[in-house]
Write a protein that holds these residues in place. Structure first.
Motif, PDB file in Angstrom:
ATOM      1  N   PHE A 238      47.314  50.633  41.631  1.00  0.00           N
ATOM      2  CA  PHE A 238      46.208  50.401  42.797  1.00  0.00           C
ATOM      3  C   PHE A 238      44.930  49.933  42.522  1.00  0.00           C
ATOM      4  CE2 PHE A 238      43.497  51.430  46.410  1.00  0.00           C
ATOM      5  CZ  PHE A 238      44.282  50.795  47.576  1.00  0.00           C
ATOM      6  N   ALA A 239      44.292  50.426  41.397  1.00  0.00           N
ATOM      7  CA  ALA A 239      43.032  49.924  40.957  1.00  0.00           C
ATOM      8  C   ALA A 239      42.839  48.627  40.562  1.00  0.00           C
ATOM      9  CB  ALA A 239      42.432  50.783  39.734  1.00  0.00           C
ATOM     10  N   GLU A 240      44.042  47.744  40.711  1.00  0.00           N
ATOM     11  CA  GLU A 240      43.943  46.291  40.278  1.00  0.00           C
ATOM     12  C   GLU A 240      43.364  45.637  41.490  1.00  0.00           C
ATOM     13  OE1 GLU A 240      44.551  44.907  37.322  1.00  0.00           O
ATOM     14  OE2 GLU A 240      44.521  46.939  36.578  1.00  0.00           O
ATOM     15  N   PHE A 241      43.083  46.188  42.672  1.00  0.00           N
ATOM     16  CA  PHE A 241      42.429  45.737  43.668  1.00  0.00           C
ATOM     17  C   PHE A 241      41.036  45.155  43.231  1.00  0.00           C
ATOM     18  CE2 PHE A 241      45.580  47.017  46.894  1.00  0.00           C
ATOM     19  CZ  PHE A 241      45.709  45.889  47.494  1.00  0.00           C
ATOM     20  N   ASP A 242      40.551  46.153  42.327  1.00  0.00           N
ATOM     21  CA  ASP A 242      39.147  45.880  41.473  1.00  0.00           C
ATOM     22  C   ASP A 242      39.423  44.801  40.921  1.00  0.00           C
ATOM     23  OD1 ASP A 242      36.626  46.802  40.532  1.00  0.00           O
ATOM     24  OD2 ASP A 242      37.736  46.805  38.880  1.00  0.00           O
ATOM     25  N   THR A 243      40.273  44.386  40.055  1.00  0.00           N
ATOM     26  CA  THR A 243      40.575  43.280  39.216  1.00  0.00           C
ATOM     27  C   THR A 243      40.601  42.010  40.153  1.00  0.00           C
ATOM     28  OG1 THR A 243      41.778  44.559  37.646  1.00  0.00           O
ATOM     29  CG2 THR A 243      42.055  42.518  37.464  1.00  0.00           C
ATOM     30  N   MET A 244      41.246  42.064  41.178  1.00  0.00           N
ATOM     31  CA  MET A 244      41.182  40.884  42.162  1.00  0.00           C
ATOM     32  C   MET A 244      39.991  40.765  42.461  1.00  0.00           C
ATOM     33  SD  MET A 244      44.667  41.977  44.385  1.00  0.00           S
ATOM     34  CE  MET A 244      45.853  42.765  44.045  1.00  0.00           C
ATOM     35  N   ALA A 245      39.237  41.660  43.072  1.00  0.00           N
ATOM     36  CA  ALA A 245      38.009  41.052  43.654  1.00  0.00           C
ATOM     37  C   ALA A 245      37.034  40.804  42.754  1.00  0.00           C
ATOM     38  CB  ALA A 245      37.394  42.710  44.200  1.00  0.00           C
ATOM     39  N   ARG A 246      36.777  41.347  41.529  1.00  0.00           N
ATOM     40  CA  ARG A 246      35.988  40.739  40.429  1.00  0.00           C
ATOM     41  C   ARG A 246      35.994  39.486  39.948  1.00  0.00           C
ATOM     42  NH1 ARG A 246      36.753  43.070  35.966  1.00  0.00           N
ATOM     43  NH2 ARG A 246      38.402  44.548  36.366  1.00  0.00           N
ATOM     44  N   HIS A 247      37.575  39.246  40.082  1.00  0.00           N
ATOM     45  CA  HIS A 247      38.156  37.719  39.412  1.00  0.00           C
ATOM     46  C   HIS A 247      38.221  36.939  40.586  1.00  0.00           C
ATOM     47  CE1 HIS A 247      37.897  38.795  35.225  1.00  0.00           C
ATOM     48  NE2 HIS A 247      38.223  40.214  35.761  1.00  0.00           N
TER      49      HIS A 247
END
Length: 573
Positions: free
Chosen positions: A448-457
């Protein structure tokens, strides 16, 4: 000669193989590589878990046909990426995994991020695993890794890079640098084999083509369409090959299960099956319940000789690249007429079968209604990513796939939680396309924390959650086997994934009624940033679950007292 360190040498080789993106999670063992990558113009997509980085690299590979690259740090970083590597191995995805490692000089001294042999862990789940022991060897070994990953049957390779090797400085002229990908001719079939295949197909009354990953990985979709149209033979695809024959093509008969469905309703069954880069196993029904009739003649075409004849004997095995085989079939197929097979195609498609009613809002907001509504709003060229147990099955029956590399679903390992990182890999590879991930609520939690990856990139992936508050296949499987009220560790809470995703910077939508679903999906698509559409659905069992449960769905004991094994078709022991 200029002096360079191992990180600079590694990046120089990656650029020779046209690598533009590395998926990673920071580790100090790898800092010299990061510095060189930024200086060399290679994009670094940093994740929140090494498993996600590894799966994203395979998503990139599956969406492009190129080699995906993931890089993780020593110790726990390497163990965290094991699932991604094993998944790539099972599904034959060309990928290079690079692991940092403790210094060779301290191998047995228990330094930081150590305590086990990383190479031993990786050797059983890769095509090739190698530890670089001298910095001068690093360039040519990296080149070898790319060659092994992409040639023959594709798959993952692993390079172990001890930090005292990676940070070492050497004269650039002391190493042999590969020039880039080696131009290797594709393995082609003999003229006699092609003639034998064509003869069996022409004589068949009910032939069918089962196209697998070998067609997709060889970029053979256009040739598959041409041969199907020339011969009139229907084509079924699996998750890896879906879209190689467009789903609106009149000769596409859906997945491999179409053969079993036709047999179950009393329609004809195939007498000759041409398996193109597909494997005998789970997706053909397993050892005991194959969708291929026992008396059907099988022609199996595979790049790997040892794959031919797995599970059961075949009439004819041909070791060949699938694109080369299709090209040869087309070249020789004009020598004589092809029978008219319109009635057979119609039988397999089930054209005359009464279709079940479409999901209706009167039944509540069901997973089927969610899938149907989502399928109606996605762009034609979108890349669709599916994650979960039952959730992908709801979408499979209603969604279109008009091209290869646009349908990323589960493979043999059935890894839950791969949806978000697969979507990241696909979006990084295709910034011009919409990437949409439909996930069950259980699967969503793994990464779920890959939402952070999506947002940062700045990756505008739309994630749609089928939130039925359970591990759907597990819960329904327990209901089938043990009866209502006996679920154990298979229920979930009505979690507000939308609010959690918003905390990472995503556009958030909460949907609790059908009236709100369509507008919410359209707003998410228009947001042009990562989005989470959390749809609270009514728990409904998908028909795929009883099929997966096998005879155990009818009871754990057979009439003669044998035990029935769940998730193993008709196995009784």
């Amino acid at each position: 000669m200029p002096l360079v360190d191992g990180g600079q040498a590694l990046v120089a080789v990656l650029k020779r193989f046209d690598v533009d993106t590395i998926f990673t999670l920071h580790g100090g063992h790898l800092d010299c590589v990061y510095q060189a990558a930024v200086a060399g113009g290679i994009r670094l997509v940093d994740h929140r878990h090494e498993q996600a980085a590894g799966i994203a690299a395979t998503g990139y590979a599956r969406a492009t046909g190129r080699v995906g690259v993931a890089m993780v740090t020593a110790g726990g970083g390497v163990t965290n990426v094991v699932t991604a590597v094993a998944n790539a191995y099972a599904d034959c995805v060309a990928s290079v995994f690079i692991g940092g490692a403790p210094p060779l000089r301290d191998y047995d001294a228990l330094p930081v991020n150590s305590g086990y042999d990383q190479l031993s862990v990786m050797s059983g789940i890769t095509k090739w695993a190698c530890r670089v022991t001298h910095v001068e060897r690093l360039p040519d070994l990296v080149g070898r890794a790319f060659h092994i990953a992409r040639e023959g049957r594709p798959g993952p390779v692993y390079l172990d890079l001890p930090s005292d090797v990676l940070y070492a400085i050497f004269e650039e002229g002391d190493a042999v640098y590969p020039g880039g990908p080696i131009n290797v001719s594709r393995l082609a079939p003999s003229s006699a084999a092609v003639g034998a295949v064509l003869d069996m197909l022409r004589r068949a009354e009910r032939p069918v083509i089962l196209a697998g990953g070998g067609v997709a990985y060889s970029n053979g979709g256009a040739l598959l369409s041409r041969f199907a149209e020339l011969s009139g033979i229907p084509v079924a695809t699996n998750n890896k090959s879906r879209g190689t024959l467009s789903t609106d093509h009149p000769l596409w008969v859906r997945g491999f299960g179409a053969l079993g469905a036709a047999a179950a309703r009393g329609a004809g069954v195939p007498d000759v099956v041409l398996m193109l880069g597909a494997r005998l196993g789970l997706y053909t029904g397993g050892r005991r319940k194959s969708v291929i009739p026992a008396d059907a003649k099988i022609i199996q075409v595979d790049i790997s000789a040892e794959e031919i004849g797995r599970v059961r004997d075949v009439e004819l095995g041909v070791v060949s690249d699938c694109r080369e085989m299709l090209g040869a079939l087309i070249a020789q197929a004009g020598n004589g007429p092809w029978p008219e097979r319109g009635a057979w195609v119609s039988e397999l498609r089930g054209d005359n079968v009464l279709k079940p009613p479409q999901p209706s809002p009167t039944d509540g907001l069901t997973p089927g209604l969610l899938a149907l509504t989502l399928a109606g709003v996605v762009p034609d060229d979108a890349i669709l990513v599916l994650d979960g147990g039952e959730t992908p099955a709801w979408f499979d029956g209603v969604a279109a796939s008009l091209g290869p590399g646009r349908w990323l679903g589960h493979g043999y390992m059935g890894v839950m939680g791969e949806g978000l990182p697969l979507a990241i890999g696909a979006q990084a590879a295709h910034p011009d396309k919409r990437v949409i991930c439909l996930s069950g609520d259980g699967a969503l939690g793994f990464n779920f924390a890959e939402f952070d990856t999506m947002a940062r990139h700045n990756l505008p992936i739309v994630v749609v959650v089928n939130n039925d508050q359970q591990w759907g296949m597990s819960a329904h499987g327990q209901d089938l086997v043990y009866g209502p009220g006996k679920r154990i560790v298979s229920d979930l809470a009505a979690t507000r994934y939308d609010l959690a995703a918003a905390g990472f910077g995503a556009h958030a939508e909460y949907v609790a009624s059908f009236d709100h679903l369509g507008p919410a999906l359209k707003r998410a698509l228009a947001a042009n940033r990562p989005a989470c559409v959390n749809v609270m659905t009514k728990p409904v069992m998908n028909p795929i679950t009883p099929r997966f449960m096998g005879l155990a769905a009818e009871g754990l004991r057979s009439p003669d007292g044998k035990a029935r094994v769940p998730y193993a078709d008709i196995l009784e022991v």
